[in-house]
Design a protein around this motif. Sequence first.
Motif, PDB file in Angstrom:
ATOM      1  N   THR A  55     -23.353  32.543  -1.019  1.00  0.00           N
ATOM      2  CA  THR A  55     -24.485  31.732  -0.553  1.00  0.00           C
ATOM      3  C   THR A  55     -25.211  32.450   0.583  1.00  0.00           C
ATOM      4  O   THR A  55     -24.798  32.353   1.733  1.00  0.00           O
ATOM      5  N   ASN A  66     -33.712  28.809  -2.529  1.00  0.00           N
ATOM      6  CA  ASN A  66     -33.927  29.795  -3.596  1.00  0.00           C
ATOM      7  C   ASN A  66     -34.585  31.099  -3.151  1.00  0.00           C
ATOM      8  O   ASN A  66     -35.093  31.848  -3.980  1.00  0.00           O
ATOM      9  N   ASP A 113     -26.870  34.540 -10.495  1.00  0.00           N
ATOM     10  CA  ASP A 113     -26.252  33.219 -10.634  1.00  0.00           C
ATOM     11  C   ASP A 113     -24.868  33.318 -11.254  1.00  0.00           C
ATOM     12  O   ASP A 113     -24.555  34.256 -11.998  1.00  0.00           O
ATOM     13  N   SER A 114     -24.057  32.327 -10.953  1.00  0.00           N
ATOM     14  CA  SER A 114     -22.718  32.231 -11.539  1.00  0.00           C
ATOM     15  C   SER A 114     -22.813  32.133 -13.066  1.00  0.00           C
ATOM     16  O   SER A 114     -23.746  31.521 -13.598  1.00  0.00           O
ATOM     17  N   GLU A 140     -23.528  40.623 -15.044  1.00  0.00           N
ATOM     18  CA  GLU A 140     -23.917  40.490 -13.637  1.00  0.00           C
ATOM     19  C   GLU A 140     -23.086  41.416 -12.747  1.00  0.00           C
ATOM     20  O   GLU A 140     -23.600  42.050 -11.824  1.00  0.00           O
ATOM     21  N   GLY A 168     -22.955  34.577  -7.334  1.00  0.00           N
ATOM     22  CA  GLY A 168     -22.375  33.256  -7.562  1.00  0.00           C
ATOM     23  C   GLY A 168     -20.904  33.320  -7.927  1.00  0.00           C
ATOM     24  O   GLY A 168     -20.389  34.363  -8.358  1.00  0.00           O
ATOM     25  N   GLU A 183     -26.440  38.192  -3.288  1.00  0.00           N
ATOM     26  CA  GLU A 183     -25.860  36.860  -3.460  1.00  0.00           C
ATOM     27  C   GLU A 183     -25.256  36.814  -4.861  1.00  0.00           C
ATOM     28  O   GLU A 183     -25.974  36.923  -5.852  1.00  0.00           O
ATOM     29  N   PRO A 227     -27.215  24.500  -8.276  1.00  0.00           N
ATOM     30  CA  PRO A 227     -27.002  24.953  -9.657  1.00  0.00           C
ATOM     31  C   PRO A 227     -27.470  23.886 -10.654  1.00  0.00           C
ATOM     32  O   PRO A 227     -27.579  22.704 -10.297  1.00  0.00           O
TER      33      PRO A 227
END
Length: 690
Positions: A460, A465, A488-489, A29, A57, A55, A683
């Motif tokens: 954030t 979404n 996403d994280s 990522e 995470g 964005e 999440p």
Amino acid sequence: MLTADVKTQIRTIYKGISTSLPNFRPRREQNYIVAEISKTLAGEYDKQRRIIVVEAGTGIGKSLAYILGSIPLALASKKKVCIATATVALQEQLLHKDLPFFLQQSGLDFTFGLVKGRQRYVCLSKLEMLVGPDNSSQMAMWQTKPDQSQVDMLEGLLKDYQDGKWNGERDTLTKPIADHLWQQIACDKHSCHRQLASHRNCPFHKAREDIDTWDVLIANHSLLFADLELGGGVILPEPEDLYYVIDEAHHLPIVARDFSSAQATIRGANDWLEKLTKTTSKLQNQIKSNYIIAPAQSMLDHIGDIAGMLNQVGQFCDAQSAKFDNPENRFRFEHGKLPAALMVLAENLATASNLALKQFNKMVSLLNEAIKDGELPKHQSEALLSETGFMLQRLENLQKLWKMMAKEDSPKGAPMARWIEQLSGKQADYLFNASPIEVGFMLENLLWDKAAGVVLCSATLRALNNFNHFTHQVGLSINDGSRYLALDSPFDFEQNATLFLPKMDCEPTDDKYTDELAKHIVALVEDESASLVLFASYWQMEKVADLVESKIKTGLLIQGTMPRQEILKQHKARCDAGKPSIIFGTGSFSEGLDLPGEYLTNLIITKLPFAVPTSPVEQAHSEYIKIKGGNPFLQLTIPDASRKLVQSCGRLLRKEQDYGRITILDRRLVTKRYGKSLLDALPPFRRVIE
């Protein structure tokens, strides 16, 4: 285009960093963000629209990603990078940790530093005047009569500066200084001119010399807007020579809106206008040039006109006493429209204050010329500069307010929010306010259209979404050529955290909800070592604290009873000693609070973070959406609550090995139709719903 050399350089730096850091885990990522940022800024996707919204995470490492994606390209393109953040904590992390590390590891040759506003620096000339031997000039400079301890403190500051023990920045003081005292010695844009000999060595001007040599500048969002409002290139480099990296970008719409608003009192303004009359007469008497006569006489006429019209505005407000009969003592104009009688006064005040400002600026220019030519002694010139600077700021603010009050709203956009607040005192005064509702058009003109490139990032930015809510707030569009990334994280949410929704008898709208909340919290913190309880309001937090304090063995650490840093310090000390610790906080504790590992394993969210539209701007925004046929709850409240709920839940897992439980004590997540969309935006925690 992104050259092969820069691509190779970025890859080499990343590889070097990955091998030099113990326990470094390359993230797909993070690599992707680096590549997308550099390609966007280089114009590979759109040469006219070099904007990317990211964005990222928690755990991806966005700071390293945007540093690596922007700095090598900027150096190769002979551009600079400005990283703007919302919090001091992130600025310090970049200044003392991230950028020094990158400089060491990258092999690149670049300089960087923190840009601060004028108000963070002492004006050496003012300081010398206030503690100087000439008692008469001292008294003229003090806005309020000083006590001996204040004089002693300022004498100590001057000595420390002269001895090289202090650099003139407020942030480097070893002892705190009261705001009202600092304001009397702080640098300001009206009186601290570099061309004046007595100001040439001021700390602010020295700092500005350093800024010109930096390749990477760290700033806060407010300073960024201060520069943009001046047209760009005044405090920071020119926008077309700058890659802006705006971190914590979810704050951007509110900062931009607040920066564009204006307010001024009515009777308070008349008080300082009286003083402005004396200042004008003083300038006319002390400046020998005949050119001062015409603007001074015009100025006195304009002051009289403005004072007379403000008195009429005060009388209008006095006659509307019933409109202020509410808890906020506030009268908001529906749809931003002023009554006809007030509109005429507003237009006349806008014209008169603008004319007065022009004349006063002429007088200030003549004052500066007289000082440069040595026509005024130092103590006299410094006192006049300070006095005229103070008045000029007040006059600029008054002109901005009435211009906004009188401005005709465009039928194509949202109207201005306009309202009056009644102030208590011996004689009722009124605070007039004007604020834009939406700032997208302003951001387009000041930033998106001018910048060499922009990176907007945060953990954030999406709501429900998608980016739709954020793009509307900042004046971007999904189809305007800007790039959008949502990554996403890498954390294993399902394995490491449980989202628990216990069965409850009441919903937050029920009168018995607070009592039930207290019972649940007592049970939920039992046998837990590190708990954080987030409340939607101070009132409810204090009420619950009273109800549970006698039933919980450990003492509560409650927001507002001590500084935030002290709460965190005591909390960590208790955890380190193996003692249980419980923090009670409100919305501000749901963001930027970093309690990794054993410092937080039990997070309790008492209520969905629905913002009640109590502020006049929010009320005006809701009103505007209704007029357009929309639903403010669905278009504003729900998206905003979604982003805030994700933020609140983000307090639990800060590192990959972290674990724990999140409890949400609001059954509306399962009883209301909107609840599913709020849950789906969180999440993928392991869910337990009773």
